[in-house]
Design an enzyme around this catalytic site. Structure first.
Site, PDB file in Angstrom:
ATOM      1  N   THR A  29       0.824  -1.211   0.000  1.00 50.57           N
ATOM      2  CA  THR A  29       0.000   0.000   0.000  1.00 50.57           C
ATOM      3  C   THR A  29       0.862   1.267   0.000  1.00 50.57           C
ATOM      4  OG1 THR A  29      -1.434   1.300   1.458  1.00 50.57           O
ATOM      5  CG2 THR A  29      -0.110  -0.346   2.526  1.00 50.57           C
ATOM      6  N   ASP A  30       0.287   2.357  -0.497  1.00 50.44           N
ATOM      7  CA  ASP A  30       0.998   3.639  -0.434  1.00 50.44           C
ATOM      8  C   ASP A  30       1.073   4.176   0.996  1.00 50.44           C
ATOM      9  OD1 ASP A  30      -1.682   4.337  -0.132  1.00 50.44           O
ATOM     10  OD2 ASP A  30      -1.664   5.908  -1.665  1.00 50.44           O
ATOM     11  N   GLU A  31       0.306   3.547   1.910  1.00 51.45           N
ATOM     12  CA  GLU A  31       0.289   4.056   3.287  1.00 51.45           C
ATOM     13  C   GLU A  31       1.630   3.850   3.998  1.00 51.45           C
ATOM     14  OE1 GLU A  31      -3.250   3.278   5.531  1.00 51.45           O
ATOM     15  OE2 GLU A  31      -4.428   3.013   3.707  1.00 51.45           O
ATOM     16  N   TYR A  35      -1.554  -0.769  11.062  1.00 50.38           N
ATOM     17  CA  TYR A  35      -1.713  -1.403   9.741  1.00 50.38           C
ATOM     18  C   TYR A  35      -0.544  -1.056   8.824  1.00 50.38           C
ATOM     19  CZ  TYR A  35      -3.207  -1.773   4.852  1.00 50.38           C
ATOM     20  OH  TYR A  35      -3.247  -2.030   3.502  1.00 50.38           O
ATOM     21  N   LYS A  63       2.533  -3.391   7.136  1.00 56.15           N
ATOM     22  CA  LYS A  63       2.745  -3.521   5.685  1.00 56.15           C
ATOM     23  C   LYS A  63       4.170  -3.061   5.330  1.00 56.15           C
ATOM     24  CE  LYS A  63       0.234  -4.657   2.895  1.00 56.15           C
ATOM     25  NZ  LYS A  63      -0.119  -6.002   2.367  1.00 56.15           N
TER      26      LYS A  63
HETATM   27  N1  LIG Z   1      -8.059  -1.854  -0.018  1.00 60.59           N
HETATM   28  C1  LIG Z   1      -7.192  -0.968  -0.503  1.00 60.59           C
HETATM   29  O1  LIG Z   1      -7.573   0.146  -0.836  1.00 60.59           O
HETATM   30  C2  LIG Z   1      -5.733  -1.342  -0.668  1.00 60.59           C
HETATM   31  C3  LIG Z   1      -4.861  -0.417  -1.254  1.00 60.59           C
HETATM   32  C4  LIG Z   1      -3.520  -0.782  -1.464  1.00 60.59           C
HETATM   33  C5  LIG Z   1      -3.087  -2.032  -1.085  1.00 60.59           C
HETATM   34  N2  LIG Z   1      -3.951  -2.910  -0.495  1.00 60.59           N
HETATM   35  C6  LIG Z   1      -3.454  -4.248  -0.145  1.00 60.59           C
HETATM   36  O2  LIG Z   1      -4.117  -5.170  -0.982  1.00 60.59           O
HETATM   37  C7  LIG Z   1      -4.275  -6.410  -0.296  1.00 60.59           C
HETATM   38  C8  LIG Z   1      -5.718  -6.846  -0.331  1.00 60.59           C
HETATM   39  O3  LIG Z   1      -6.507  -5.860   0.313  1.00 60.59           O
HETATM   40  P1  LIG Z   1      -8.096  -6.004   0.396  1.00 60.59           P
HETATM   41  O4  LIG Z   1      -8.658  -4.635   0.559  1.00 60.59           O
HETATM   42  O5  LIG Z   1      -8.574  -6.859  -0.702  1.00 60.59           O
HETATM   43  O6  LIG Z   1      -8.231  -6.796   1.782  1.00 60.59           O
HETATM   44  P2  LIG Z   1      -9.444  -7.629   2.369  1.00 60.59           P
HETATM   45  O7  LIG Z   1      -9.414  -7.374   3.829  1.00 60.59           O
HETATM   46  O8  LIG Z   1     -10.704  -7.360   1.604  1.00 60.59           O
HETATM   47  O9  LIG Z   1      -9.054  -9.148   2.080  1.00 60.59           O
HETATM   48  C9  LIG Z   1      -8.020  -9.820   2.750  1.00 60.59           C
HETATM   49  C10 LIG Z   1      -8.141 -11.309   2.443  1.00 60.59           C
HETATM   50  O10 LIG Z   1      -7.030 -11.990   3.064  1.00 60.59           O
HETATM   51  C11 LIG Z   1      -7.512 -13.128   3.768  1.00 60.59           C
HETATM   52  N3  LIG Z   1      -6.624 -13.381   4.908  1.00 60.59           N
HETATM   53  C12 LIG Z   1      -6.434 -12.588   5.999  1.00 60.59           C
HETATM   54  N4  LIG Z   1      -5.540 -13.156   6.832  1.00 60.59           N
HETATM   55  C13 LIG Z   1      -5.136 -14.314   6.248  1.00 60.59           C
HETATM   56  C14 LIG Z   1      -4.208 -15.340   6.615  1.00 60.59           C
HETATM   57  N5  LIG Z   1      -3.523 -15.279   7.756  1.00 60.59           N
HETATM   58  N6  LIG Z   1      -4.036 -16.390   5.779  1.00 60.59           N
HETATM   59  C15 LIG Z   1      -4.734 -16.471   4.607  1.00 60.59           C
HETATM   60  N7  LIG Z   1      -5.637 -15.532   4.221  1.00 60.59           N
HETATM   61  C16 LIG Z   1      -5.825 -14.474   5.034  1.00 60.59           C
HETATM   62  C17 LIG Z   1      -8.935 -12.742   4.205  1.00 60.59           C
HETATM   63  O11 LIG Z   1      -9.720 -13.889   4.493  1.00 60.59           O
HETATM   64  C18 LIG Z   1      -9.414 -11.961   2.984  1.00 60.59           C
HETATM   65  O12 LIG Z   1      -9.964 -12.819   2.007  1.00 60.59           O
HETATM   66  C19 LIG Z   1      -3.712  -6.204   1.103  1.00 60.59           C
HETATM   67  O13 LIG Z   1      -2.400  -6.701   1.136  1.00 60.59           O
HETATM   68  C20 LIG Z   1      -3.731  -4.687   1.268  1.00 60.59           C
HETATM   69  O14 LIG Z   1      -2.722  -4.265   2.149  1.00 60.59           O
HETATM   70  C21 LIG Z   1      -5.260  -2.588  -0.277  1.00 60.59           C
END
Ligand SMILES: NC(=O)c1ccc[n+]([C@@H]2O[C@H](COP(=O)([O-])OP(=O)(O)OC[C@H]3O[C@@H](n4cnc5c(N)ncnc54)[C@H](O)[C@@H]3O)[C@@H](O)[C@H]2O)c1
Length: 339
Positions: A128-130, A155, A159
């Site tokens: 993430t950009d965070e 969080y 990351k």
């Molecule tokens: N949402 C955003 O805007 C955003 C932006 C940039 C980066 N990201 C990154 O993208 C990725 C996905 O984000 P998201 O918003 O889809 O998250 P989300 O919370 O919707 O989904 C996370 C998924 O990971 C699974 N999970 C959690 N812990 C686990 C474990 N220990 N073992 C196996 N599976 C596990 C959960 O069951 C879920 O399906 C993350 O790494 C997040 O940091 C998200």
């Protein structure tokens, strides 16, 4: 230009979450020769419905934890790549209870890196950009791949830690790894705890939307499908050892996004409540995606935020059975935090 990498069999961790499931669907649709193993623990944020209906000979779901060393030892060999989306992903939860974030985001990444090292499997790390902290509202700068890490929340600090592990495992052990740091995603299948779905589903439930702080916090929005296409570009054409920032020039402050939602749903623009701010709330994120665009020729397709938002609102209108079961508990959690 890096050599093209052509995987035929990949593991997608967190493939039942918001962005991971979008990536799985995107790969199935756009790359017919690729088989996908989804590894997902199915936490409160994971829902197998998100990948329902995909062909069984292309997509297999393994329910399990990325921290499970024995599971990874059996699963990772025989795959060409691991694309790592799984995480605890919600800032507000990390403030209330940081431990699962340290476990999944840091220890889980360590386990996956070790498995990829042992079996020489290509690894892509979704971040993430965070990790860069925040910018002042009047700062003309945007984040680049050279910006120093300065995470603010539990969080973003977990990351950031996981990104550091990836860099070290590439440099020390030669793990064939890339990293992407993306801005805020929106689109269908996003959990109702997140900013945009929370506002939409509040209105659908007859609850007034909630805005924290002064509403001036700026996020750089990207449609999740554009995130997916960028991750694929980096996995297949990116240079091993490199970091790429993913963004689609979508800077908007929260109050503007909320007013867009209210207008699109036929509500007055001031029909919302102010609530207590998130502690340590970052002011502004902004991504400079020049490296990704120039080096890999990637372009976002969803460049009109308002129409992407309209389509997202329609999706939530039509999929109440998908979001309804999580809504009450999510709002109860926010209420307990005064938000
Ligand atoms: N949402 C955003 O805007 C955003 C932006 C940039 C980066 N990201 C990154 O993208 C990725 C996905 O984000 P998201 O918003 O889809 O998250 P989300 O919370 O919707 O989904 C996370 C998924 O990971 C699974 N999970 C959690 N812990 C686990 C474990 N220990 N073992 C196996 N599976 C596990 C959960 O069951 C879920 O399906 C993350 O790494 C997040 O940091 C998200």
């Amino acid at each position: 230009m890096a050599e093209t990498f052509e995987p035929t069999s990949i593991i997608v961790t967190g493939g039942c979450g918001f962005i991971g499931s979008n990536f799985v669907r995107w790969v199935v649709e756009n790359h017919p020769g690729v088989r996908v193993t989804v590894l997902d623990k199915l936490t409160y944020a994971g829902n197998p419905e998100n990948i329902a209906g995909l062909p069984e000979d292309r997509v297999r779901l393994v329910v399990g934890d990325i921290c499970d060393e024995a599971l990874l030892e059996g699963l990772v060999p025989g795959h060409d790549a691991v694309v790592h989306f799984a995480a605890e992903s919600h800032n507000d939860n990390s403030i209330a209870d940081p431990e699962p974030f340290v476990r999944t985001n840091v220890v889980g990444t360590y386990r996956l890196l070790e498995a990829c090292r042992a079996h020489d499997v290509r690894y892509h790390h979704v971040s993430t950009d965070e990790v860069y902290g925040d910018l002042a509202l009047d700062d003309p700068a945007r984040f680049t791949e050279e910006t120093p890490y300065r995470p603010s929340s539990p969080y973003s600090s977990t990351k950031a830690s996981s990104d550091m592990l990836v860099r070290a495992w590439h440099r020390t052990y030669g793990v064939r790894a890339t990293i992407s740091n993306c801005s805020n995603n929106y689109g269908p299948y996003q959990h109702v705890e997140k900013f945009i779905p929370r506002q939409i589903t509040n209105i659908l439930c007859g609850i007034r939307p909630k805005l924290y702080g002064d509403g001036k916090n700026v996020r750089d929005w990207i449609h999740t499908e554009d995130h997916s296409s960028a991750v694929w570009a980096i996995l297949t054409r990116g240079r091993v050892g490199e970091t790429y920032l993913i963004g689609a020039d979508g800077e908007r402050d929260n109050i503007t996004v909320l007013r867009d939602v209210l207008r699109a749903m036929g509500r007055p623009e001031d029909d919302f409540d102010w609530v207590r701010d998130r502690p340590g709330h970052d002011r502004r994120y902004a991504i400079d995606p020049t490296k990704l665009r120039t080096e890999l020729g990637w372009e976002p397709r969803h460049t009109d935020f308002e129409s992407g938002l309209m389509a997202t609102i329609e999706w939530y209108r039509e999929h109440e059975a998908w979001w309804r079961p999580a809504k009450e508990a999510t709002e109860a959690r926010y209420a307990a935090q005064g938000q």
